[in-house]
Every structure is written in structure tokens, then in C-alpha cells.
Design an enzyme around this catalytic site. Structure first.
Site, PDB file in Angstrom:
ATOM      1  N   ARG A 160       0.868  -1.174   0.000  1.00  0.00           N
ATOM      2  CA  ARG A 160       0.000   0.000   0.000  1.00  0.00           C
ATOM      3  C   ARG A 160       0.906   1.226   0.000  1.00  0.00           C
ATOM      4  O   ARG A 160       2.023   1.181   0.519  1.00  0.00           O
ATOM      5  CB  ARG A 160      -0.907   0.012   1.228  1.00  0.00           C
ATOM      6  CG  ARG A 160      -1.814  -1.216   1.352  1.00  0.00           C
ATOM      7  CD  ARG A 160      -2.629  -1.152   2.633  1.00  0.00           C
ATOM      8  NE  ARG A 160      -3.504  -2.308   2.798  1.00  0.00           N
ATOM      9  CZ  ARG A 160      -3.188  -3.412   3.452  1.00  0.00           C
ATOM     10  NH1 ARG A 160      -1.992  -3.502   4.022  1.00  0.00           N
ATOM     11  NH2 ARG A 160      -4.041  -4.417   3.552  1.00  0.00           N
ATOM     12  N   LYS A 185      -2.122  -2.182   7.936  1.00  0.00           N
ATOM     13  CA  LYS A 185      -3.293  -1.841   8.736  1.00  0.00           C
ATOM     14  C   LYS A 185      -3.234  -2.558  10.074  1.00  0.00           C
ATOM     15  O   LYS A 185      -2.808  -3.711  10.165  1.00  0.00           O
ATOM     16  CB  LYS A 185      -4.571  -2.232   7.980  1.00  0.00           C
ATOM     17  CG  LYS A 185      -4.817  -1.403   6.722  1.00  0.00           C
ATOM     18  CD  LYS A 185      -6.116  -1.804   6.059  1.00  0.00           C
ATOM     19  CE  LYS A 185      -6.401  -0.948   4.829  1.00  0.00           C
ATOM     20  NZ  LYS A 185      -7.670  -1.325   4.174  1.00  0.00           N
ATOM     21  N   HIS A 260      -2.299   2.254  -6.035  1.00  0.00           N
ATOM     22  CA  HIS A 260      -2.972   1.009  -5.665  1.00  0.00           C
ATOM     23  C   HIS A 260      -3.138   0.080  -6.868  1.00  0.00           C
ATOM     24  O   HIS A 260      -3.251  -1.137  -6.699  1.00  0.00           O
ATOM     25  CB  HIS A 260      -4.342   1.312  -5.043  1.00  0.00           C
ATOM     26  CG  HIS A 260      -4.751   0.328  -4.005  1.00  0.00           C
ATOM     27  ND1 HIS A 260      -4.159   0.247  -2.746  1.00  0.00           N
ATOM     28  CD2 HIS A 260      -5.689  -0.658  -4.027  1.00  0.00           C
ATOM     29  CE1 HIS A 260      -4.714  -0.721  -2.059  1.00  0.00           C
ATOM     30  NE2 HIS A 260      -5.648  -1.289  -2.805  1.00  0.00           N
ATOM     31  N   ARG A 263      -0.402  -2.302  -6.907  1.00  0.00           N
ATOM     32  CA  ARG A 263      -0.642  -3.384  -5.942  1.00  0.00           C
ATOM     33  C   ARG A 263      -1.543  -4.449  -6.567  1.00  0.00           C
ATOM     34  O   ARG A 263      -1.270  -5.652  -6.469  1.00  0.00           O
ATOM     35  CB  ARG A 263      -1.276  -2.792  -4.690  1.00  0.00           C
ATOM     36  CG  ARG A 263      -1.684  -3.784  -3.613  1.00  0.00           C
ATOM     37  CD  ARG A 263      -2.172  -3.004  -2.397  1.00  0.00           C
ATOM     38  NE  ARG A 263      -2.928  -3.812  -1.450  1.00  0.00           N
ATOM     39  CZ  ARG A 263      -2.383  -4.514  -0.453  1.00  0.00           C
ATOM     40  NH1 ARG A 263      -1.078  -4.522  -0.306  1.00  0.00           N
ATOM     41  NH2 ARG A 263      -3.145  -5.190   0.394  1.00  0.00           N
ATOM     42  N   HIS A 286      -3.541  -9.250   3.573  1.00  0.00           N
ATOM     43  CA  HIS A 286      -4.979  -9.376   3.790  1.00  0.00           C
ATOM     44  C   HIS A 286      -5.245 -10.241   5.014  1.00  0.00           C
ATOM     45  O   HIS A 286      -4.558 -11.244   5.243  1.00  0.00           O
ATOM     46  CB  HIS A 286      -5.663 -10.011   2.575  1.00  0.00           C
ATOM     47  CG  HIS A 286      -5.697  -9.105   1.381  1.00  0.00           C
ATOM     48  ND1 HIS A 286      -5.897  -9.570   0.101  1.00  0.00           N
ATOM     49  CD2 HIS A 286      -5.575  -7.755   1.280  1.00  0.00           C
ATOM     50  CE1 HIS A 286      -5.883  -8.551  -0.740  1.00  0.00           C
ATOM     51  NE2 HIS A 286      -5.688  -7.440  -0.048  1.00  0.00           N
ATOM     52  N   TYR A 295      -9.273 -11.184  -6.883  1.00  0.00           N
ATOM     53  CA  TYR A 295      -8.391 -11.234  -8.048  1.00  0.00           C
ATOM     54  C   TYR A 295      -8.697 -12.451  -8.918  1.00  0.00           C
ATOM     55  O   TYR A 295      -8.652 -12.370 -10.144  1.00  0.00           O
ATOM     56  CB  TYR A 295      -6.933 -11.245  -7.596  1.00  0.00           C
ATOM     57  CG  TYR A 295      -6.546 -10.014  -6.828  1.00  0.00           C
ATOM     58  CD1 TYR A 295      -6.417  -8.789  -7.464  1.00  0.00           C
ATOM     59  CD2 TYR A 295      -6.338 -10.051  -5.451  1.00  0.00           C
ATOM     60  CE1 TYR A 295      -6.081  -7.642  -6.757  1.00  0.00           C
ATOM     61  CE2 TYR A 295      -5.999  -8.910  -4.740  1.00  0.00           C
ATOM     62  CZ  TYR A 295      -5.882  -7.718  -5.401  1.00  0.00           C
ATOM     63  OH  TYR A 295      -5.559  -6.581  -4.697  1.00  0.00           O
TER      64      TYR A 295
END
Length: 335
Positions: A160, A185, A260, A263, A286, A295
Site C-alpha cells: 500500500r 493496517k 494502488h 498493488r 490481507h 483477483y
């Protein structure tokens, strides 16, 4: 003037609860702060005194009116509206334990539903388009070498953009196997391997900028011209510049390429060469594999190949051509 219960609760929530008990990142706190800045702005514009605003005055009707104002007056999209509502929900989940006297009102606010939004498409670049963009920085200048290194690391790690700008020298390990430590995150750290080509350009960049000696461990990996830590906006500006140059060479470059998108591109390229979704999930950081599965759902070529492998070709190759059937042509002409 004595502070109201709303002022106390909001101050405690933003300055103590979120950073101290939830250990959320500064960016998350900023998002909550911005939501309540907008909410208080709306209240002020509608004749409510911010200095005297209490929890009892903040009810379901006021929140719904605020959300409507976001969409109609500020022209916010549904996803932004939902993000603001999620911040409000989180605050009132906290408040209902601290001030249970207004529990009924708070639960009505918590019952305000999110609006349904169309699932966004996963924009990504083809290998040729990516190579063209990465070839645009000028290797004859120090700025071009920095930009080439920055974009290579951004793609190769699937980071990110905030994770990229937060990188410090101590997060880089160039000894085999070369690894970058990304903090994402929830302040969770993951270790991402980098490929040999990226390791070479990164080592050269760090040597040129004197980042390999022991005293540089706490310095940002990427700095702007003022020798300050790179910002997210700065990374987006750099990428936009080279995307524009690449688009002048090839029409295959999409209209909008954000950090992004690189990414997404890394994830799609890994998927297309057969890398397991579990590894892609770990690389991207994730929490849930369901997030990574987007994806697989987005790649139509993989779906086609899977179907071809699963089912035999039921259509014969030697079927006659319809335009060679004279009776059929004569019948069609008579219609």
C-alpha cells in the site's frame, strides 16, 4: 464553559480509546477525526451550537440528515457515505458502554444501514504496460534513479502507498534472501521478499544516498527534494508523471493509474503464473482470504483456461460453413 458529554466522549474516544486501547494507526484516527469535523460543520450550518451540543441531541434523524447532506451537498459517493457512517457506528458502539442512559437512541443510530454499492473492478496493468511505465524515469539523474527505485519497490512488494512511505532504512534487509518489512493496517508487520532485479536497484539507490551505514537506520527510505519523508500525494504525483509519458508512447496505458493499481497488478501477475492465493494473501497483508479471492474472480482468462481443462471440447471442428449451404442462402434471401 463546562464541556458537554459529547465533547468529553469524543475527546476520550479520539485521544485515548483509539490509540491506547485499540492501537489503531494515525491514519485511521485521522479518518475518524475528519468524519466528526464534517459532522460538526453540518450541525453548525443547521443552527446547532457546537459548544452546547450533547449526546441527547445526536439522534437517528440528525445522522440521516448528515448522510443526505454528504451525498447531495458535498457530492460524496456511496462508498464515502458508507465510510463516514462506519466511523459514526464505531463511535456509538463505544459510547453505548460509557453512557448507557441513551442506549435506545444509540441503537437506532447503529441500525442505520449501509447503502449497497456496485463491486469495483480490479484495475491492473499488463506486463508490457508496466514495463513501459517503469522505463520512463531518467537513469542519468538522481531524481530519476530514486523514482525508478520507488516504483520498482512499490510494484514488487505489492505495498500500500502508506506502507511504502513509512519504510525506513531499518526495514530493508539486502542480505540473501532480501526482504522488506512492511507495517500495514492495524500496525501489523509482514516480511515481503523482493526479487533480484529490485534488490540490485535498491542497493545502488541506498549506496548513492548513503543509507547503508549504521547511522542511517532511522532515516526514511524515500525522501522528497526537501529531504523529508515522502508523502502519499508525492508518490501519486511521481507515478502520474511517468504514466503520462508512457501514455504518449502507447495507447494501451489505462486512463487512470494510481499507486494502488500497482498493488493490484502485482497480485494479478502472481495469480496468472500460478501462485497460490494463500501466498498472495500473505504478501498483500490481507486478513481474510476472501479479500484476495477478488483477483481470481476478476481474471477472465484464468476462468477460460480452467473451463477448458475441466471440460472436453464438445463442439466438432469439422462443422460445415453456413455460407456454403446454397439452400439456406436461398431461403434467407427470400425472407
Amino acid at each position: 464553559m463546562k464541556p458537554t458529554d459529547l465533547a468529553k466522549a469524543l475527546s476520550q474516544y479520539l485521544s485515548v480509546y483509539l490509540p491506547g486501547q485499540r492501537n489503531v494507526s494515525p491514519n485511521t484516527i485521522s479518518s475518524y477525526r475528519d468524519t466528526f469535523k464534517l459532522f460538526l460543520t453540518y450541525c453548525k450550518q443547521n443552527g446547532l451550537s457546537i459548544e452546547r451540543l450533547t449526546l441527547a441531541q445526536v439522534d437517528e434523524a440528525l445522522i440521516l440528515a448528515f448522510l443526505k447532506w454528504l451525498e447531495e451537498e458535498r457530492n460524496n459517493g456511496i462508498s464515502t457515505r458508507n465510510q463516514r457512517l462506519a466511523c459514526i457506528h464505531a463511535f456509538f458502539r463505544y459510547v453505548q458502554t460509557e453512557h448507557p442512559v441513551g442506549l435506545v437512541t444509540y441503537q437506532k443510530i447503529l441500525a442505520i444501514p449501509m447503502k449497497k454499492t456496485p463491486k469495483p473492478t480490479v484495475n491492473h496493468l499488463t506486463p508490457d504496460s508496466l514495463q513501459l511505465i517503469l522505463a520512463q524515469p531518467d537513469p542519468a539523474t538522481s531524481g530519476g534513479r530514486r523514482d525508478a527505485t520507488l516504483l520498482s519497490v512499490l510494484y514488487d512488494t505489492g505495498a500500500r502507498v502508506q506502507e511504502l512511505v513509512d519504510l525506513r532504512v531499518r526495514d530493508v534487509r539486502l542480505d540473501p534472501p532480501p526482504v522488506l518489512s512492511l507495517t500495514g493496517k492495524g500496525r501489523k508487520t509482514r516480511h515481503v521478499p523482493i526479487m533480484s532485479n529490485t534488490e540490485v536497484v535498491l542497493r545502488q539507490y541506498m549506496a548513492e544516498n548513503r543509507l547503508l551505514h549504521n547511522g542511517a537506520q532511522d532515516r526514511p527510505l524515500f525522501c522528497n527534494r526537501q529531504h523529508r519523508k515522502m508523502t502519499r500525494e508525492g508518490v501519486a504525483f511521481i507515478l502520474d508523471k511517468y504514466v503520462a509519458r508512457a501514455r504518449a508512447v502507447s495507447s494501451a496505458i489505462p486512463d487512470k493509474v494510481t499507486p494502488h493499481v500497482l498493488r493490484h497488478t502485482k497480485a494479478m501477475h502472481l495469480l496468472q503464473v500460478g501462485v497460490n492465493l494463500i501466498y498472495i494473501r500473505d504478501l498483500l497483508g490481507h486478513v481474510d482470504i476472501a479479500t484476495t479471492e477478488v483477483y481470481a474472480r476478476a481474471d477472465t482468462e484464468l476462468k477460460r483456461k480452467a473451463l477448458e481443462q475441466a471440460y472436453p471440447n464438445m463442439v466438432a471442428e469439422g462443422l460445415p460453413q453456413w455460407n456454403q449451404d446454397e439452400d439456406l442462402i436461398e431461403w434467407l434471401s427470400s425472407l
